[in-house]
Design an enzyme around this catalytic site. Structure first.
Site, PDB file in Angstrom:
ATOM      1  N   GLU A   6      -3.962  33.734  -9.883  1.00 31.98           N
ATOM      2  CA  GLU A   6      -4.577  32.636  -9.658  1.00 31.98           C
ATOM      3  C   GLU A   6      -6.289  32.592 -10.013  1.00 31.98           C
ATOM      4  O   GLU A   6      -6.938  31.667 -10.138  1.00 31.98           O
ATOM      5  CB  GLU A   6      -4.675  32.176  -8.102  1.00 31.98           C
ATOM      6  CG  GLU A   6      -3.346  32.756  -7.679  1.00 31.98           C
ATOM      7  CD  GLU A   6      -2.282  30.966  -7.937  1.00 31.98           C
ATOM      8  OE1 GLU A   6      -3.153  30.646  -7.984  1.00 31.98           O
ATOM      9  OE2 GLU A   6      -1.273  31.036  -8.050  1.00 31.98           O
ATOM     10  N   LYS A  59      -0.378  -0.162   7.329  1.00 35.69           N
ATOM     11  CA  LYS A  59       0.735  -1.470   7.348  1.00 35.69           C
ATOM     12  C   LYS A  59       0.963  -1.580   8.795  1.00 35.69           C
ATOM     13  O   LYS A  59       0.434  -3.047   9.334  1.00 35.69           O
ATOM     14  CB  LYS A  59       1.786  -1.494   5.951  1.00 35.69           C
ATOM     15  CG  LYS A  59       0.469  -1.235   4.933  1.00 35.69           C
ATOM     16  CD  LYS A  59       1.325  -0.712   3.733  1.00 35.69           C
ATOM     17  CE  LYS A  59       2.976  -0.072   3.660  1.00 35.69           C
ATOM     18  NZ  LYS A  59       2.474   1.234   3.426  1.00 35.69           N
ATOM     19  N   THR A  60       2.347  -0.908   9.008  1.00 33.27           N
ATOM     20  CA  THR A  60       3.076  -0.638  10.210  1.00 33.27           C
ATOM     21  C   THR A  60       1.581  -1.441  11.620  1.00 33.27           C
ATOM     22  O   THR A  60       1.448  -1.919  12.288  1.00 33.27           O
ATOM     23  CB  THR A  60       3.946  -0.534  10.927  1.00 33.27           C
ATOM     24  OG1 THR A  60       4.783  -0.040   9.962  1.00 33.27           O
ATOM     25  CG2 THR A  60       4.496  -0.509  11.785  1.00 33.27           C
ATOM     26  N   HIS A 101      -6.281  30.773 -13.628  1.00 33.44           N
ATOM     27  CA  HIS A 101      -6.845  28.620 -13.055  1.00 33.44           C
ATOM     28  C   HIS A 101      -8.557  28.949 -12.624  1.00 33.44           C
ATOM     29  O   HIS A 101      -8.948  28.245 -12.816  1.00 33.44           O
ATOM     30  CB  HIS A 101      -5.926  28.933 -11.928  1.00 33.44           C
ATOM     31  CG  HIS A 101      -4.614  28.524 -12.005  1.00 33.44           C
ATOM     32  ND1 HIS A 101      -3.853  27.906 -13.282  1.00 33.44           N
ATOM     33  CD2 HIS A 101      -3.349  28.798 -11.414  1.00 33.44           C
ATOM     34  CE1 HIS A 101      -2.953  27.500 -13.229  1.00 33.44           C
ATOM     35  NE2 HIS A 101      -2.142  28.712 -12.217  1.00 33.44           N
ATOM     36  N   THR A 158      -0.661   4.277   5.074  1.00 31.17           N
ATOM     37  CA  THR A 158      -2.171   4.236   4.893  1.00 31.17           C
ATOM     38  C   THR A 158      -2.157   2.725   5.844  1.00 31.17           C
ATOM     39  O   THR A 158      -3.735   2.487   6.663  1.00 31.17           O
ATOM     40  CB  THR A 158      -2.536   3.365   3.512  1.00 31.17           C
ATOM     41  OG1 THR A 158      -1.008   2.020   3.548  1.00 31.17           O
ATOM     42  CG2 THR A 158      -1.845   3.839   2.859  1.00 31.17           C
ATOM     43  N   GLY A 203       1.474  -1.217   0.022  1.00 30.54           N
ATOM     44  CA  GLY A 203       0.123  -0.233   0.342  1.00 30.54           C
ATOM     45  C   GLY A 203       1.105   0.938   0.089  1.00 30.54           C
ATOM     46  O   GLY A 203       2.216   0.839  -0.227  1.00 30.54           O
TER      47      GLY A 203
END
Length: 602
Positions: free
Chosen positions: A417, A200-201, A420, A198, A194
């Protein structure tokens, strides 16, 4: 702490011992130097000295009147005969010697000190101390026992499918016979894949916490050293320790650091990393599944892993831990706000909708930043304005209000800006404009922030083309209203060119070149540089690709130019509001386009 204390105690004992040696070596008595030897002999000749006690070089003088005093003999060989001639009583004493214990201590202490220091440092080298010279081959895995691991599946949110995939690992660690009696075999290895952040640990730790088993944590980079064979030794030591504490979980984070495909590097077959990988493959084949040792690894680059790692019998179960969707983000936010006092106006659902693409780590950082903003204004609760400020900081970067911009650059940024924002509002299939600001943030002088209305998993051609047009809106507004071109649009051009080239070479969306891939998206690292592998194509095809990219760029530039030409008054008005207010939100942008007067207009 204990290691530092032991070192301090050793050096303290050494200092005390040296002080004792010098103190006892210097056993000479202290003398009063009020009288000189010449004066002493004159007094003796004059009959003012009654008695003299001689002990080595020390002369103790007892006069007829006054207090006794001492002095040091200059080595006069005629002194005794002269004193006897003058009628002075003379007595002699043997030289004062140190005691037997002190003599033994002084004689043996240096040798004992050297032996003690030698033993101390040998213990350090042999692993008695952390990081000793002979501890290179020892595993650096940190074991977290069941008493210290309170993480459970309730702490992991936003990845329900991944939790279901690994839930049976908990059942196996608790009761292996449940699977073995039916002939089932639990996977030896589980690979969590992943994007960064996200969870995992956290998921791996939650498996150990739910199963109440020890958790060995190590990073893939901890195996690799400059000495060949050290990594393989650490792998062996890690698996040996794990078997002693079975059932348990071994978690290897960032396994791609050591598990990259063999034969692709510069080190050949004797490369230290490849030897480490070979040893890991052997160890995973060598232990019995019934021992209860499960290896869990995490990576965000599964494409670079060696195929031998992923075959059945090793990491034969691959679990994807994706970025959370809106429901998952809401669950993650609820986990992180448990200890945060929220105000009544805080809506978690709105926060989840406004943070598409955020990972679990990003959402944790969002809550933390919001709490910090609330603390700065001395509030007792965290409300929506704090979360909005935190979200703007994470997406657009921190505000740099200390920058003093010249008026012409500030005005140029406002038109840039506005260009945009107007192009984004006038085109279909573009992400809604959430906020426009001319306050410098991060490396940008101004930002137009667009947020998608929902989670998006693919992009169609029209949306990609419209994105290119939005990117050109800033430069076009500069040219029309400021009659100049600045370097502020360089990043816009880079993104636009990259999207246009991907449309032609990767996505097969070009009518001229058809649905073919003309470049490989995966890159390799060679001598520290990222190298993109390109499909072998002819010069003629390369020319056609460049022509198609140029055609897309010119077409979308013309579309953006036409929109700004037809909406000059709106762009002008929005730029003026930006110069006045510095930041306008989505509702204010709609009011400007509709011709309404903003509530806070002066």
């Amino acid at each position: 702490m204990n290691n530092n204390l032991s070192k301090i105690m050793v050096w303290l004992l050494v200092a005390i011992g040296l002080f004792t040696i010098f103190k006892n070596f210097d056993y000479r008595p202290r003398h009063s130097e009020r009288y000189t030897y010449t004066q002493f002999m004159d007094d003796a000749k004059s009959g003012r000295i009654r008695r003299v006690d001689i002990q080595g070089d020390n002369i103790k003088v007892i006069p007829n009147q006054g207090l006794p005093y001492s002095l040091t003999s200059p080595g006069d060989i005629w002194m005794v005969s002269d004193l006897m001639k003058y009628g002075v009583q003379i007595s002699g004493k043997p030289r004062e010697e140190p005691s037997f214990l002190i003599s033994v201590f002084v004689s043996w202490f240096p040798m004992l000190l050297l032996i003690g220091v030698w033993i101390f440092f040998m213990k350090q080298l042999q692993g008695g101390g952390k990081g000793g010279a002979f501890s290179f081959g020892k595993s650096r895995a940190k074991m977290i026992d069941t008493a210290k691991n309170n993480t459970s599946f309730a702490d992991v949110a936003g990845c329900d499918e991944a939790k279901e995939e690994v839930r049976e690992l908990v059942d196996f660690l608790r009761d292996p016979s449940k699977f073995e009696k039916l002939g089932g075999r639990i996977p030896k290895g589980v690979l969590l894949m992943g994007s960064p952040g996200t969870g995992k640990t956290l998921l791996a730790r939650a498996i150990a916490g739910e199963a109440k088993v020890p958790f060995f944590h190590i990073s893939g980079s901890d195996f690799v050293e400059m000495f060949v064979g050290v990594g393989a030794s650490r792998v062996r030591d890690m698996f040996e320790n794990a078997k002693k504490h079975a059932p348990c979980i071994i978690f290897i984070d960032e396994i791609d650091a050591v598990g990259r495909q063999r034969g692709a590097g510069l080190g050949g077959g004797n490369d230290e990393r490849e030897q480490t990988l070979n040893q890991m493959l052997v160890e995973m084949d060598g232990f019995d599944p019934g021992q209860g040792v499960i290896v869990i690894a995490a990576t965000n680059r599964p494409d670079v892993l060696d195929p031998a790692l992923l075959r059945p019998g090793r990491f034969d179960r691959q679990v994807v831990v994706p970025l959370p969707d809106i429901k998952g983000r809401e669950q993650i936010l609820k986990v992180h706000i448990r200890k945060v006092p929220l105000s009544e106006n805080t809506n978690i659902n709105i926060l989840a909708r406004g943070t598409p693409g955020f990972s679990g780590a990003d959402l944790s950082n969002l809550v933390n930043e919001a709490a910090l903003f609330a603390a700065r204004r001395n509030a007792f609760t965290v409300d929506m304005q704090d979360f909005e400020k935190a979200k703007d900081k994470l997406i657009m970067g921190p505000e740099r209000k200390s920058i003093v911009m010249p008026d012409d650059e500030r005005k140029n940024t406002a038109y840039h800006e506005s260009g945009h924002a107007i192009v984004a509002k006038m085109l279909n299939k573009t992400d809604p404009v959430h906020k426009v600001t001319i306050i410098p943030r991060g490396l940008a002088l101004g930002v137009t922030m667009q947020l998608p209305e929902r989670d998006r998993y693919s992009m169609d051609k029209e949306r990609l083309l419209n994105t290119i047009s939005v990117l050109f809106g800033g430069r076009i507004a500069e040219e029309i209203f400021m009659k100049q071109q600045t370097t502020g649009a360089s990043n816009d051009f880079e993104k636009a060119t990259s999207i246009a080239r991907d449309i032609v070479t990767r996505y097969g969306m070009s009518d001229e070149l058809g649905p073919m891939i003309y470049t490989d998206n995966e890159g390799e690292v060679f001598l520290g540089r990222s190298v993109t592998k390109t499909v072998h194509i002819s010069d003629y095809t390369i020319q056609k690709i460049d022509n198609e990219v140029r055609k897309i760029i010119d077409t979308q530039y013309a579309i953006a130019l036409n929109i700004i030409e037809n909406n000059k008054e709106i762009v002008e008005k929005m730029a003026m509001y930006l110069l006045e207010l510095e930041t306008i939100d989505a509702q204010q942008i709609d009011d400007i386009i509709a011709g309404n007067i903003l509530k806070n207009e002066k």
